[in-house]
Design a protein around this motif. Structure first.
Motif, PDB file in Angstrom:
ATOM      1  N   ILE A   9     -48.415 -10.747  38.317  1.00  0.00           N
ATOM      2  CA  ILE A   9     -49.441 -11.728  38.698  1.00  0.00           C
ATOM      3  C   ILE A   9     -48.737 -12.929  39.325  1.00  0.00           C
ATOM      4  N   ILE A  10     -48.873 -13.047  40.629  1.00  0.00           N
ATOM      5  CA  ILE A  10     -48.203 -14.101  41.388  1.00  0.00           C
ATOM      6  C   ILE A  10     -49.260 -15.014  41.990  1.00  0.00           C
ATOM      7  N   ARG A  11     -49.078 -16.308  41.791  1.00  0.00           N
ATOM      8  CA  ARG A  11     -50.055 -17.279  42.282  1.00  0.00           C
ATOM      9  C   ARG A  11     -49.400 -18.258  43.250  1.00  0.00           C
ATOM     10  N   GLU A  12     -50.177 -18.679  44.215  1.00  0.00           N
ATOM     11  CA  GLU A  12     -49.731 -19.752  45.101  1.00  0.00           C
ATOM     12  C   GLU A  12     -49.793 -21.069  44.323  1.00  0.00           C
ATOM     13  N   TRP A  13     -49.082 -22.069  44.811  1.00  0.00           N
ATOM     14  CA  TRP A  13     -49.059 -23.360  44.130  1.00  0.00           C
ATOM     15  C   TRP A  13     -49.048 -24.458  45.174  1.00  0.00           C
ATOM     16  N   GLY A  14     -49.836 -25.461  44.958  1.00  0.00           N
ATOM     17  CA  GLY A  14     -49.917 -26.559  45.909  1.00  0.00           C
ATOM     18  C   GLY A  14     -48.689 -27.451  45.880  1.00  0.00           C
ATOM     19  N   PRO A  15     -48.670 -28.471  46.735  1.00  0.00           N
ATOM     20  CA  PRO A  15     -47.534 -29.400  46.786  1.00  0.00           C
ATOM     21  C   PRO A  15     -47.299 -30.086  45.439  1.00  0.00           C
ATOM     22  N   LEU A  16     -46.043 -30.340  45.153  1.00  0.00           N
ATOM     23  CA  LEU A  16     -45.656 -31.052  43.940  1.00  0.00           C
ATOM     24  C   LEU A  16     -45.366 -32.510  44.290  1.00  0.00           C
ATOM     25  N   ILE A  17     -45.787 -33.419  43.424  1.00  0.00           N
ATOM     26  CA  ILE A  17     -45.533 -34.842  43.621  1.00  0.00           C
ATOM     27  C   ILE A  17     -45.103 -35.441  42.295  1.00  0.00           C
ATOM     28  N   ASP A  18     -44.006 -36.166  42.297  1.00  0.00           N
ATOM     29  CA  ASP A  18     -43.571 -36.842  41.083  1.00  0.00           C
ATOM     30  C   ASP A  18     -44.645 -37.850  40.659  1.00  0.00           C
TER      31      ASP A  18
ATOM     32  N   ILE B 206     -43.097 -25.242  46.127  1.00  0.00           N
ATOM     33  CA  ILE B 206     -42.475 -24.062  45.547  1.00  0.00           C
ATOM     34  C   ILE B 206     -43.010 -22.803  46.215  1.00  0.00           C
ATOM     35  N   ASP B 207     -42.248 -21.719  46.119  1.00  0.00           N
ATOM     36  CA  ASP B 207     -42.647 -20.470  46.761  1.00  0.00           C
ATOM     37  C   ASP B 207     -43.863 -19.847  46.080  1.00  0.00           C
ATOM     38  N   ALA B 208     -43.832 -19.759  44.747  1.00  0.00           N
ATOM     39  CA  ALA B 208     -44.922 -19.119  44.011  1.00  0.00           C
ATOM     40  C   ALA B 208     -44.728 -19.359  42.520  1.00  0.00           C
ATOM     41  N   VAL B 209     -45.747 -18.979  41.754  1.00  0.00           N
ATOM     42  CA  VAL B 209     -45.680 -19.052  40.293  1.00  0.00           C
ATOM     43  C   VAL B 209     -46.049 -17.685  39.734  1.00  0.00           C
ATOM     44  N   TYR B 210     -45.275 -17.249  38.749  1.00  0.00           N
ATOM     45  CA  TYR B 210     -45.473 -15.958  38.101  1.00  0.00           C
ATOM     46  C   TYR B 210     -46.105 -16.177  36.736  1.00  0.00           C
ATOM     47  N   LEU B 211     -47.208 -15.498  36.475  1.00  0.00           N
ATOM     48  CA  LEU B 211     -47.844 -15.545  35.165  1.00  0.00           C
ATOM     49  C   LEU B 211     -47.195 -14.478  34.299  1.00  0.00           C
ATOM     50  N   THR B 212     -46.433 -14.880  33.299  1.00  0.00           N
ATOM     51  CA  THR B 212     -45.657 -13.949  32.488  1.00  0.00           C
ATOM     52  C   THR B 212     -46.539 -13.209  31.491  1.00  0.00           C
ATOM     53  N   ASP B 213     -45.968 -12.196  30.863  1.00  0.00           N
ATOM     54  CA  ASP B 213     -46.718 -11.362  29.924  1.00  0.00           C
ATOM     55  C   ASP B 213     -47.242 -12.145  28.726  1.00  0.00           C
ATOM     56  N   ASP B 214     -46.552 -13.229  28.362  1.00  0.00           N
ATOM     57  CA  ASP B 214     -46.994 -14.025  27.212  1.00  0.00           C
ATOM     58  C   ASP B 214     -47.846 -15.217  27.643  1.00  0.00           C
ATOM     59  N   ASP B 215     -48.433 -15.113  28.839  1.00  0.00           N
ATOM     60  CA  ASP B 215     -49.341 -16.129  29.377  1.00  0.00           C
ATOM     61  C   ASP B 215     -48.665 -17.457  29.675  1.00  0.00           C
ATOM     62  N   ASN B 216     -47.350 -17.455  29.789  1.00  0.00           N
ATOM     63  CA  ASN B 216     -46.644 -18.627  30.274  1.00  0.00           C
ATOM     64  C   ASN B 216     -46.520 -18.534  31.793  1.00  0.00           C
ATOM     65  N   GLN B 217     -46.069 -19.600  32.393  1.00  0.00           N
ATOM     66  CA  GLN B 217     -45.868 -19.615  33.834  1.00  0.00           C
ATOM     67  C   GLN B 217     -44.392 -19.812  34.150  1.00  0.00           C
ATOM     68  N   ALA B 218     -43.950 -19.201  35.232  1.00  0.00           N
ATOM     69  CA  ALA B 218     -42.566 -19.355  35.680  1.00  0.00           C
ATOM     70  C   ALA B 218     -42.559 -19.559  37.185  1.00  0.00           C
ATOM     71  N   ILE B 219     -41.774 -20.508  37.628  1.00  0.00           N
ATOM     72  CA  ILE B 219     -41.609 -20.750  39.060  1.00  0.00           C
ATOM     73  C   ILE B 219     -40.814 -19.602  39.669  1.00  0.00           C
ATOM     74  N   ILE B 220     -41.229 -19.163  40.842  1.00  0.00           N
ATOM     75  CA  ILE B 220     -40.479 -18.182  41.609  1.00  0.00           C
ATOM     76  C   ILE B 220     -39.914 -18.886  42.839  1.00  0.00           C
ATOM     77  N   GLU B 221     -38.601 -18.892  42.958  1.00  0.00           N
ATOM     78  CA  GLU B 221     -37.948 -19.469  44.134  1.00  0.00           C
ATOM     79  C   GLU B 221     -37.088 -18.389  44.764  1.00  0.00           C
ATOM     80  N   ILE B 222     -37.235 -18.185  46.064  1.00  0.00           N
ATOM     81  CA  ILE B 222     -36.578 -17.089  46.758  1.00  0.00           C
ATOM     82  C   ILE B 222     -35.715 -17.628  47.896  1.00  0.00           C
TER      83      ILE B 222
END
Length: 204
Positions: A65-74, A84-100
């Motif tokens: 499950i890969i999701r797009e993500w909008g711009p990040l702002i501090d 960021i390139d994308a966000v991965y929804l992990t099996d334990d319902d956490n999120q992980a940044i995907i950078e390629i």
């Protein structure tokens, strides 16, 4: 999402902040004229973007499950931003940044052998900036070998101390009224020689 090498930005980017030269980042943020990017470099960049998109496509086809993500702002330094390139929804319902990223074999093998932080500190800093801004503290950093299509990934943990150092670096560059010191006074040093601000930085 990687910003094109010739694109003018009105913010200090996460992809820039890892540069060892404060002056280069300052020039870019203050929109100083740069040496035009060659068509060859632009073609290489466009090919890299296409390959990165292909990796995301493969991940989706594999059932991830890969999701797009909008711009990040501090949240405090509004001029410190990233994409960021994308966000991965992990099996334990956490999120992980995907950078390629993409690399030729020699560079790819250095990543495999030494890990991200030693291979490309600027990419490590880019990821830490993303983590801090997004509050997503897990990242899978993936590199595609352009010579043989091999893939290798590394799980990167959040370094809060490093993120705060990068925020301070962004603040200092933003607040600087004049050019910060050069990373080298030798215009032929390898970092300066390849820099698009070489002529204006080492003028006179």
């Amino acid at each position: 999402i990687n910003v094109a090498p010739d694109e003018v930005r009105n913010y200090i980017g996460a992809s820039q902040i890892g540069s060892e030269c404060y002056r280069k980042i300052w020039y870019e943020y203050n929109k100083y004229p740069a040496t035009p990017i060659t068509h060859k470099i632009l073609r290489t960049f466009e090919l890299g973007k296409a390959l990165e998109s292909k990796v995301i496509e493969w991940m989706k086809e594999a059932g991830l499950i890969i999701r797009e993500w909008g711009p990040l702002i501090d949240s405090e330094l509004l001029y410190f931003q990233g994409n960021i390139d994308a966000v991965y929804l992990t099996d334990d319902d956490n999120q992980a940044i995907i950078e390629i990223k993409t690399a030729k074999s020699a560079s790819f093998n250095q990543f495999v052998t030494h890990g991200l932080q030693k291979w490309q500190p600027k990419y490590y800093d880019q990821v830490q900036a993303y983590k801090g801004m997004s509050h997503i503290h897990e990242t899978y950093f993936i590199v595609f070998n352009k010579d043989n299509s091999e893939l290798h990934d590394e799980f990167i943990e959040f370094d809060e101390d490093r993120f705060q150092e990068l925020r301070e670096k962004a603040r200092l560059i933003h607040d600087a009224k004049t050019e910060p010191p050069r990373v080298s006074n030798n215009p032929m040093w390898y970092v300066c020689k390849l820099c698009k601000f070489n002529k204006i930085c080492h003028r006179g």
